[in-house]
Scaffold this active site. Sequence first.
Site, PDB file in Angstrom:
ATOM      1  N   CYS A  37       0.821  -1.213   0.000  1.00 13.02           N
ATOM      2  CA  CYS A  37       0.000   0.000   0.000  1.00 13.02           C
ATOM      3  C   CYS A  37       0.854   1.262   0.000  1.00 13.02           C
ATOM      4  O   CYS A  37       0.328   2.357  -0.146  1.00 13.02           O
ATOM      5  CB  CYS A  37      -0.953  -0.002   1.187  1.00 13.02           C
ATOM      6  SG  CYS A  37      -0.138  -0.160   2.769  1.00 13.02           S
ATOM      7  N   CYS A 107      -2.670  -2.831   8.569  1.00 15.51           N
ATOM      8  CA  CYS A 107      -2.321  -1.555   9.215  1.00 15.51           C
ATOM      9  C   CYS A 107      -1.968  -1.779  10.687  1.00 15.51           C
ATOM     10  O   CYS A 107      -1.039  -1.170  11.219  1.00 15.51           O
ATOM     11  CB  CYS A 107      -3.481  -0.565   9.139  1.00 15.51           C
ATOM     12  SG  CYS A 107      -3.940  -0.139   7.455  1.00 15.51           S
TER      13      CYS A 107
END
Lengths: 140, 239
Positions: A37, A107
């Site tokens: 990402c 995350c």
Amino acid sequence: MAYSEKVIDHYNQPRNVGSLDKKEKNVGTGIVGAPECGDVMKLQIKVNDKTGVVEDAKFKTFGCGSAIASSSLATEWLRGKTIDEAMEIKNVDIVNELSLPPVKIHCSVLAEDAIKAAIADYKKKQNGNGVDPVREDDQE
Amino acid sequence: MSTPKQTDQSHSLCWNCHSELESPYKCVRCVKIQPWADDTDYFQFLGLPRRLQIDLDDLEARFLKLSRIFHPDFFQESEFAEQDIALVNAARLNKAYATLKDRETRAGYILELELGEKYRPTKNVPPELATSIFEVQELMAELSTHSGNAAEQETIKALKARKEELHKDSHARLEELDVHFAAYDKVIGAATSPFEPSVRRKIEEILRAMDQTLAARLYLKRIIQNITATLEGNSTNGH
């Protein structure tokens, strides 16, 4: 995809954004990145030499809302914890607290990695330039 | 051109006339083209050994030769089943060629092939790369707060320099793949059996290194695109 209220809260009012002096001996810095990402996260802890307690924690994250919220939450949790307690923070705790959906679990993993990296850096500094005991135990 | 290994008995018979196949591509008896067996990988279909150092001219020659066999245009008048085979094989052949031609996609393909379902690209990058990317992100953030002053020019200059560095790093990592390829071929070439545990261990170690290189390349590619977009956005804003 909708963010949870807690993610939005951390995103709008991130806690403990900023930097600590990485040259200081009692500051540990962890910088970790996620290639898929493009996110990058810096997390720093300042540890009280006498008590071994994390006195201050700061972060700066370039990434999505979940990455920011995960690292923001991590700094909140780190403050007041001993190094050993800090090592116990797991990404699933962050997932649960922020109600992260499956696509955003990475995350929270990034935040856990950042905590571990910051602690490892701190311990390395304490041991001078010797081997780093945490990292060795940590190897998969 | 050597022929792909035929492991499944059902694939070694022509789907149309059921005679024994001499070539996996076409039946010599009824001249019908043959479907691409599911257990035949890109290397096998192209008649190549599973090696990572590939002669690109040879690869292209093999691709063109097979393309002439399977091109769907040649089967417009054929029965539906054969049209279908031509379509599927031609599409897969294009994919095979594109995948093996490029070093990065070739590396990605061998990781999938060797590690199978369990393969997930690594999510970790070396700390020094994360640090360098963090610094670049900070520069880009700085750029959005400055406007039209000397500090902005300084930041732009710094960003351009960083972009150049990252380009070099990215290129170096592509060359790193060549080193992994050579190591892989050496181990496979020297092994009596590719399934022997000590050989597998060596192979998996090389595959892990390859995976790391791919992750770093991906990360670098993203950040370089990001810098380019930021610099472009900045120059258009200034006009």
